[in-house]
Scaffold this active site. Structure first.
Site, PDB file in Angstrom:
ATOM      1  N   ARG A  25      -5.030   6.614   2.410  1.00  0.00           N
ATOM      2  CA  ARG A  25      -3.575   6.666   2.446  1.00  0.00           C
ATOM      3  C   ARG A  25      -3.158   7.217   3.806  1.00  0.00           C
ATOM      4  NH1 ARG A  25      -3.525   3.695  -1.213  1.00  0.00           N
ATOM      5  NH2 ARG A  25      -2.760   3.999  -3.350  1.00  0.00           N
TER       6      ARG A  25
ATOM      7  N   GLU B 214       5.021   2.413   5.376  1.00  0.00           N
ATOM      8  CA  GLU B 214       4.562   1.016   5.392  1.00  0.00           C
ATOM      9  C   GLU B 214       5.687   0.115   4.939  1.00  0.00           C
ATOM     10  OE1 GLU B 214       0.997   0.807   3.025  1.00  0.00           O
ATOM     11  OE2 GLU B 214      -0.047   2.263   4.258  1.00  0.00           O
TER      12      GLU B 214
ATOM     13  N   HIS C  35      -2.530  -2.649   5.389  1.00  0.00           N
ATOM     14  CA  HIS C  35      -2.897  -2.145   4.055  1.00  0.00           C
ATOM     15  C   HIS C  35      -3.512  -3.269   3.218  1.00  0.00           C
ATOM     16  CE1 HIS C  35      -2.003   1.129   0.847  1.00  0.00           C
ATOM     17  NE2 HIS C  35      -3.048   0.416   0.512  1.00  0.00           N
TER      18      HIS C  35
END
Lengths: 359, 359
Positions: A268, A297, A316
């Site tokens: 993360r 994000e 991601h």
């Protein structure tokens, strides 16, 4: 299969969820009138519904909803006892908690559950399960690829190619280099095993120091990170995001790393102090960073990280291999079938810890 | 250590070089007055001399030369019996062959000896040895990295980063994909082993079809390449460059490959028909090519390959890890010590085949 109530759920005061013995009458039965679970599936616009939806409907009464309709989906009629967070980063349950009176089980289609956990859920008896295992192999490959790509200067070769420049360089032999894997859950273990397989020297870091770990050998305590992080060529962060791990890669830790080292974050964004990392990259405190996750994000256009040649950005996606959503849906269906038989769903998150305890 | 002549060398009519038994008097002794070998070391401007030169001088009389001075270095005084091609792509021996009357052994600091072999050398008794083994591990890592980088779209992520674009994509799980390794020498074997280790399904291709190979399992015959090449996700070319392998990856073979496949050339540029490859990339006959070697090196600025997004170019460096030249020099020194004791140097190239026969 009995007809009584399960002993878990929002309203239950019992500390544990399921009793695992099959002979226990407390581990079976549902409130649904049809004898089937009622499953609310939270999705969002633009997201395809689970490919196995028809099969889910064979096992349960299904209510597909989005954030706006989550409240009624949870509370209408006799209420939903299961919530599938197909939109797995949604925090919508928190906002609709008052309507989740019949809820017993939330399944999150992600490895990390940090985005959806909140205090009322934590202190309730609602069970939270996650996609434990689905991402292990894909993320391990992504990490290995990131390490070799950096060692062999693939990114620099691509820039030279864009300039039509031929520059022969000496590169790094990956075998024999060291790697610290921070996070000893399923993904961290898969990373450790794969890196060892190709000859990297792997050490783990977790909450408690120990030796003789089957995947890591030695596990060091993350409390002491800055004391030993300077010994490693590659530092991989794949710990669950919790209060304890937020900002784990601090300015102090970055300063203690080797100037030649490579940080790989596939956990993360908040595991890393992003401003401190930007500064560390600017000053050359570390050599490279491969980042799949970020504080915010999508990564904002104004972030200085975009322009840094030794920062390698991906969106991601380290665990997202072709078919991953089908795999997630299939894992939920397996778990739902278990639940429909009155048994405890697999991969329960320890809500106090914020992740699935290692088996 | 005897004082007689070795039975090999340019002027010898005997078919084989060394006799390996230590009791044989024909396998020892030198013409050098000091009893030491005379070693000519061919280097070039801008190339550092071997780091272990002082140690080489302890074992031999050394003459460091460049292309222009190779002739005298070979023929002056009692003449050199050993030539170290430190400048390993040099073809200068061919031009100075007439002066190589005392030459017995040429050591090439490369895995491929294609650049230096010529007919007169082939038909002589001069032994040629190479750097067998030095590049195995490094090149295997380079190939594995190339495969994962393509599967995980690292190159595309880098282009998106340059545009500050966040695009989450599904990528490929590398484990379970197939790879055909063309070339069953030491490097090809190391590639096969490493790829298998991370879960790829590996098949070999070589001169003769066989099964039960320890590294490849099945080896298919390169003669039939276009018949079966379409079964593989990754095709790796690491065969020695010989008359038989030149242009092995022909237009026909490229047309037979999967449209989703990835060609990785870490052998020699001439193994691939480069014009046909350019055309195959243009038409999408294959999906990607990772090329470390080219027809002409440095790759000319006018080559269309530079501009192709799915072509990943590196500068003939897949085996060049930090310290590789020292490793090459150390291997030669080991071999020279063997030779100075009257024994056969290791890693002899079969000059008819053009490579070291698998032990």
């Amino acid at each position: 299969m009995g007809t009584g109530q399960n002993t878990f759920g929002k309203g239950s005061s019992s500390a544990s969820g399921f009793v695992s013995g099959t002979g226990s009458s407390s581990a079976s039965g549902f409130v649904s009138g049809t004898g089937q679970p009622v499953v609310a599936i939270l999705t969002r616009d633009g997201l395809d519904e689970p490919a196995n939806l028809a099969q889910i409907r064979e096992v349960a009464e299904v209510r597909v909803c989005t954030t706006n309709s989550l409240g009624p989906a949870l509370s209408d009629g006799q209420g939903a006892d299961v919530l599938l967070l197909w939109d797995f980063f949604s925090a919508a349950l928190r906002d609709n908690w008052a309507q989740a009176n019949t809820l017993r089980w939330v399944h999150v289609c992600a490895a990390g559950v940090d985005a959806m956990l909140f205090d009322e859920l934590r202190s309730s008896d609602v069970i939270v399960t996650n996609a434990h295992g689905v991402f292990d192999g894909p993320i391990a490959e992504f990490v290995l690829g990131s390490i070799i790509a950096q060692d062999k200067q693939f990114h620099r070769s691509q820039r030279l190619q864009q300039q039509k420049r031929w520059e022969r360089r000496d590169t790094i032999r990956t075998a024999g280099r060291s790697a610290l894997v921070i996070g000893t859950g399923g993904i961290g273990r898969a990373v450790a095993r794969l890196l060892r397989t190709v000859g990297l020297q792997v050490t783990g870091a977790g909450r408690t120091e120990r030796t003789g770990d089957p995947d890591f050998g030695t596990v060091l305590a993350t409390d002491d990170l800055s004391r030993y992080v300077g010994r490693f060529d590659n530092v991989i962060t794949i710990a669950p995001l919790t209060e304890q791990t937020t900002g784990l890669i601090s300015a102090e830790v970055l300063a203690a790393m080797k100037p030649t080292s490579h940080l790989i974050n596939v956990g993360r964004g908040q595991l890393v102090n992003e401003l401190a990392l930007i500064e560390a990259m600017r000053t050359g405190a570390i050599a490279a960073a491969s980042l799949d996750v970020f504080d915010t994000e999508p990564l904002p256009e104004l972030s200085p990280l975009w322009d840094m040649e030794n920062v390698h950005i991906s969106a991601h996606m380290s665990g997202d291999v072709v078919g991953w959503r089908d795999e997630l849906a299939d894992r939920f269906l397996d778990n739902l079938r278990t639940y429909a038989q009155g048994e405890a769903p697999a991969n329960q998150v320890d809500k106090a810890l914020g992740y699935v305890r290692a088996g």
